[in-house]
Design a protein around this motif. Sequence first.
Motif, PDB file in Angstrom:
ATOM      1  N   THR A  84       0.910  -1.375  -0.100  1.00  0.00           N
ATOM      2  CA  THR A  84       0.013  -0.189   0.162  1.00  0.00           C
ATOM      3  C   THR A  84       1.081   1.417   0.050  1.00  0.00           C
ATOM      4  OG1 THR A  84      -1.770  -1.165   1.344  1.00  0.00           O
ATOM      5  CG2 THR A  84      -1.746   1.314   1.131  1.00  0.00           C
ATOM      6  N   ASN A  85       1.761   1.157   0.687  1.00  0.00           N
ATOM      7  CA  ASN A  85       2.682   2.484   0.875  1.00  0.00           C
ATOM      8  C   ASN A  85       3.605   2.811  -0.278  1.00  0.00           C
ATOM      9  OD1 ASN A  85       2.083   2.822   3.537  1.00  0.00           O
ATOM     10  ND2 ASN A  85       3.984   1.902   4.421  1.00  0.00           N
ATOM     11  N   ARG A  86       3.979   1.494  -1.009  1.00  0.00           N
ATOM     12  CA  ARG A  86       4.512   1.561  -2.359  1.00  0.00           C
ATOM     13  C   ARG A  86       3.849   2.053  -3.249  1.00  0.00           C
ATOM     14  NH1 ARG A  86       8.452  -3.117  -5.177  1.00  0.00           N
ATOM     15  NH2 ARG A  86       8.442  -2.163  -7.109  1.00  0.00           N
ATOM     16  N   ARG A  87       2.656   1.811  -3.539  1.00  0.00           N
ATOM     17  CA  ARG A  87       1.586   1.956  -4.358  1.00  0.00           C
ATOM     18  C   ARG A  87       1.044   3.567  -4.213  1.00  0.00           C
ATOM     19  NH1 ARG A  87       3.800  -1.428  -6.554  1.00  0.00           N
ATOM     20  NH2 ARG A  87       2.856  -3.729  -6.705  1.00  0.00           N
ATOM     21  N   LYS A  88       1.006   3.988  -3.036  1.00  0.00           N
ATOM     22  CA  LYS A  88       0.626   5.427  -2.779  1.00  0.00           C
ATOM     23  C   LYS A  88       1.897   6.367  -3.481  1.00  0.00           C
ATOM     24  CE  LYS A  88      -2.201   5.000   1.203  1.00  0.00           C
ATOM     25  NZ  LYS A  88      -2.266   5.180   2.594  1.00  0.00           N
ATOM     26  N   ALA A  89       3.315   5.925  -3.179  1.00  0.00           N
ATOM     27  CA  ALA A  89       4.480   6.527  -3.768  1.00  0.00           C
ATOM     28  C   ALA A  89       4.438   6.601  -5.303  1.00  0.00           C
ATOM     29  CB  ALA A  89       5.744   5.948  -3.165  1.00  0.00           C
ATOM     30  N   GLU A  90       4.076   5.451  -5.998  1.00  0.00           N
ATOM     31  CA  GLU A  90       3.999   5.472  -7.250  1.00  0.00           C
ATOM     32  C   GLU A  90       2.882   6.134  -8.021  1.00  0.00           C
ATOM     33  OE1 GLU A  90       5.529   0.657  -7.821  1.00  0.00           O
ATOM     34  OE2 GLU A  90       3.560   1.000  -7.545  1.00  0.00           O
ATOM     35  N   ARG A  91       1.673   6.298  -7.020  1.00  0.00           N
ATOM     36  CA  ARG A  91       0.768   6.992  -7.598  1.00  0.00           C
ATOM     37  C   ARG A  91       1.083   8.681  -7.501  1.00  0.00           C
ATOM     38  NH1 ARG A  91      -2.790   9.806  -4.243  1.00  0.00           N
ATOM     39  NH2 ARG A  91      -5.034  10.478  -5.262  1.00  0.00           N
ATOM     40  N   GLU A  92       1.437   8.872  -6.489  1.00  0.00           N
ATOM     41  CA  GLU A  92       1.959  10.157  -6.395  1.00  0.00           C
ATOM     42  C   GLU A  92       3.065  10.733  -7.495  1.00  0.00           C
ATOM     43  OE1 GLU A  92       0.735  12.634  -4.552  1.00  0.00           O
ATOM     44  OE2 GLU A  92      -0.618  10.984  -3.725  1.00  0.00           O
ATOM     45  N   LEU A  93       3.977   9.678  -7.798  1.00  0.00           N
ATOM     46  CA  LEU A  93       4.812  10.172  -8.861  1.00  0.00           C
ATOM     47  C   LEU A  93       4.210  10.206 -10.152  1.00  0.00           C
ATOM     48  CD1 LEU A  93       7.908  10.186  -9.899  1.00  0.00           C
ATOM     49  CD2 LEU A  93       7.763   7.982  -9.917  1.00  0.00           C
ATOM     50  N   CYS A  94       3.332   9.369 -10.297  1.00  0.00           N
ATOM     51  CA  CYS A  94       2.436   9.420 -11.494  1.00  0.00           C
ATOM     52  C   CYS A  94       1.495  10.585 -11.546  1.00  0.00           C
ATOM     53  CB  CYS A  94       1.484   8.220 -11.521  1.00  0.00           C
ATOM     54  SG  CYS A  94       0.589   7.544 -13.287  1.00  0.00           S
ATOM     55  N   LEU A  95       0.894  10.964 -10.719  1.00  0.00           N
ATOM     56  CA  LEU A  95       0.010  12.301 -10.592  1.00  0.00           C
ATOM     57  C   LEU A  95       1.023  13.450 -10.927  1.00  0.00           C
ATOM     58  CD1 LEU A  95      -2.557  11.265  -7.823  1.00  0.00           C
ATOM     59  CD2 LEU A  95      -2.942  11.301 -10.246  1.00  0.00           C
ATOM     60  N   GLU A  96       2.113  13.614 -10.365  1.00  0.00           N
ATOM     61  CA  GLU A  96       3.106  14.642 -10.708  1.00  0.00           C
ATOM     62  C   GLU A  96       3.276  14.896 -12.223  1.00  0.00           C
ATOM     63  OE1 GLU A  96       6.852  14.818  -8.577  1.00  0.00           O
ATOM     64  OE2 GLU A  96       5.923  14.113  -6.752  1.00  0.00           O
ATOM     65  N   GLY A  97       3.477  13.629 -12.933  1.00  0.00           N
ATOM     66  CA  GLY A  97       3.839  13.593 -14.253  1.00  0.00           C
ATOM     67  C   GLY A  97       2.606  13.987 -15.173  1.00  0.00           C
ATOM     68  N   ALA A  98       1.672  13.430 -14.560  1.00  0.00           N
ATOM     69  CA  ALA A  98       0.264  13.585 -15.094  1.00  0.00           C
ATOM     70  C   ALA A  98      -0.182  14.824 -15.457  1.00  0.00           C
ATOM     71  CB  ALA A  98      -0.687  12.652 -14.816  1.00  0.00           C
ATOM     72  N   LYS A  99      -0.126  15.546 -14.053  1.00  0.00           N
ATOM     73  CA  LYS A  99      -0.417  16.981 -14.044  1.00  0.00           C
ATOM     74  C   LYS A  99       0.543  18.337 -14.720  1.00  0.00           C
ATOM     75  CE  LYS A  99      -3.626  15.558 -10.695  1.00  0.00           C
ATOM     76  NZ  LYS A  99      -4.008  15.797  -9.188  1.00  0.00           N
ATOM     77  N   ALA A 100       1.843  17.542 -15.024  1.00  0.00           N
ATOM     78  CA  ALA A 100       2.793  18.625 -15.374  1.00  0.00           C
ATOM     79  C   ALA A 100       2.568  19.223 -16.709  1.00  0.00           C
ATOM     80  CB  ALA A 100       4.405  17.930 -15.129  1.00  0.00           C
TER      81      ALA A 100
END
Length: 94
Positions: A78-94
């Motif tokens: 769960t912690n790993r997936r949250k970190a991956e999600r945050e990275l993903c959203l940073e890239g998606a919203k950039a």
Amino acid sequence: LAKNLITYEAGMDRCLTYPVPGKVKVAFLSLAYNIGTGAFCRSTLVRKANAGDVVGACEQILVWDKAGKPPRPVKGLTNRRKAERELCLEGAKA
């Protein structure tokens, strides 16, 4: 590890047809490495990404936090997936 990542990236690129930003691709690669390219390519995440819904695809990362029989959420995953999600959203919203 580097050779494995190249193999996983190639597998991921075969099914991910929509161009995604770098951070999104890194997050997806981390997930694909962990769950395998077969599961990655069959996922709702890939369907959403290929339809252009990159933010929706990023949200799908959180689905992959289970292990065992029956599958149950695992805190470390769960912690790993949250970190991956945050990275993903940073890239998606950039």
